[in-house]
Write a protein that holds these residues in place. Sequence first.
Motif, PDB file in Angstrom:
ATOM      1  N   GLU A  57      58.279  18.040  49.349  1.00 47.63           N
ATOM      2  CA  GLU A  57      58.539  17.196  50.524  1.00 47.63           C
ATOM      3  C   GLU A  57      57.484  17.482  51.587  1.00 47.63           C
ATOM      4  OE1 GLU A  57      61.007  14.984  50.367  1.00 47.63           O
ATOM      5  OE2 GLU A  57      61.798  15.770  48.479  1.00 47.63           O
ATOM      6  N   GLU A  60      57.602  20.834  53.498  1.00 46.07           N
ATOM      7  CA  GLU A  60      57.763  22.052  52.714  1.00 46.07           C
ATOM      8  C   GLU A  60      56.439  22.643  52.242  1.00 46.07           C
ATOM      9  OE1 GLU A  60      61.638  21.639  49.959  1.00 46.07           O
ATOM     10  OE2 GLU A  60      60.024  20.275  49.402  1.00 46.07           O
ATOM     11  N   GLU A  64      58.575  26.761  48.861  1.00 46.76           N
ATOM     12  CA  GLU A  64      59.879  26.268  49.343  1.00 46.76           C
ATOM     13  C   GLU A  64      60.388  25.137  48.453  1.00 46.76           C
ATOM     14  OE1 GLU A  64      59.375  27.070  54.174  1.00 46.76           O
ATOM     15  OE2 GLU A  64      58.619  25.221  53.295  1.00 46.76           O
ATOM     16  N   ALA A  65      59.481  24.251  48.046  1.00 42.61           N
ATOM     17  CA  ALA A  65      59.866  23.137  47.172  1.00 42.61           C
ATOM     18  C   ALA A  65      60.345  23.660  45.824  1.00 42.61           C
ATOM     19  CB  ALA A  65      58.691  22.187  46.987  1.00 42.61           C
ATOM     20  N   ILE A  67      61.637  26.589  45.112  1.00 42.62           N
ATOM     21  CA  ILE A  67      62.938  27.245  45.305  1.00 42.62           C
ATOM     22  C   ILE A  67      64.050  26.204  45.457  1.00 42.62           C
ATOM     23  CG2 ILE A  67      64.282  28.619  46.967  1.00 42.62           C
ATOM     24  CD1 ILE A  67      61.657  30.293  47.362  1.00 42.62           C
ATOM     25  N   ARG A  68      63.796  25.160  46.241  1.00 46.42           N
ATOM     26  CA  ARG A  68      64.797  24.101  46.443  1.00 46.42           C
ATOM     27  C   ARG A  68      65.099  23.378  45.133  1.00 46.42           C
ATOM     28  NH1 ARG A  68      63.872  19.082  46.583  1.00 46.42           N
ATOM     29  NH2 ARG A  68      61.697  19.269  47.231  1.00 46.42           N
ATOM     30  N   GLU A  69      64.057  23.018  44.404  1.00 51.81           N
ATOM     31  CA  GLU A  69      64.250  22.290  43.147  1.00 51.81           C
ATOM     32  C   GLU A  69      65.051  23.107  42.137  1.00 51.81           C
ATOM     33  OE1 GLU A  69      63.706  19.243  42.129  1.00 51.81           O
ATOM     34  OE2 GLU A  69      62.623  18.456  43.852  1.00 51.81           O
ATOM     35  N   LYS A  71      67.157  25.502  42.771  1.00 49.69           N
ATOM     36  CA  LYS A  71      68.538  25.590  43.265  1.00 49.69           C
ATOM     37  C   LYS A  71      69.291  24.287  42.960  1.00 49.69           C
ATOM     38  CE  LYS A  71      71.233  26.389  47.445  1.00 49.69           C
ATOM     39  NZ  LYS A  71      71.190  26.492  48.907  1.00 49.69           N
ATOM     40  N   GLU A  72      68.645  23.147  43.222  1.00 49.16           N
ATOM     41  CA  GLU A  72      69.285  21.848  42.975  1.00 49.16           C
ATOM     42  C   GLU A  72      69.518  21.613  41.478  1.00 49.16           C
ATOM     43  OE1 GLU A  72      66.784  18.793  44.636  1.00 49.16           O
ATOM     44  OE2 GLU A  72      67.117  19.465  46.692  1.00 49.16           O
ATOM     45  N   ILE A  77      69.201  30.752  42.756  1.00 54.13           N
ATOM     46  CA  ILE A  77      68.579  30.946  44.067  1.00 54.13           C
ATOM     47  C   ILE A  77      67.609  32.121  43.983  1.00 54.13           C
ATOM     48  CG2 ILE A  77      69.001  31.509  46.488  1.00 54.13           C
ATOM     49  CD1 ILE A  77      71.823  30.185  46.075  1.00 54.13           C
ATOM     50  N   GLY A 113      72.579  18.678  41.298  1.00 55.27           N
ATOM     51  CA  GLY A 113      71.758  17.735  42.061  1.00 55.27           C
ATOM     52  C   GLY A 113      71.702  16.346  41.455  1.00 55.27           C
TER      53      GLY A 113
END
Length: 159
Positions: A57, A60, A64-65, A67-69, A71-72, A77, A113
């Motif tokens: 994004e 990000e 960070e991207a 880690i987010r992906e 997690k989703e 995590i 997600g």
Amino acid sequence: HSSILNIILLNLMNRKIKELLMRAGILIYHPKLKSILTVYRYKNGQHYYVLPGGQIEESESPIEAAIREIKEEVQLIFKPEYLKPAFTYDSDDNQHIYFWTSYTGLENLTIGGEEKERSHSQNLYEARWISLSDFPHLPFRPKDLQIRILSFFTRFENR
């Protein structure tokens, strides 16, 4: 002449925008299982595997991207300090940045997600650990990335 010039300029702009599309992912290695985490896909009658990850994004960083992906997609995590750079990879329309980490949990991982919402019998998403010995023989997409992953782990194991 001006319409041809406009078409050329539009093509250049589109190419530039395409070059800016960046994706991030994490190679998650399980030392006890000697396996990596993949997402198994069944879509349009085709079976194949991909790595978890997705679009970075605007606000990000690549890490960070990633880690987010993760997690989703697979409900795991990770803290940034546990992720190490693996490699970058360019496909036709994206630049991919991959990190790697080890994970030792033995629980069944579930998809979450958007993938969970889109998953049904004809468009399946499943988190699967794949042994490094089986990985070269899998229908993996994209194939170029499969080769990069194999060469990364060959170097990794020889350290």
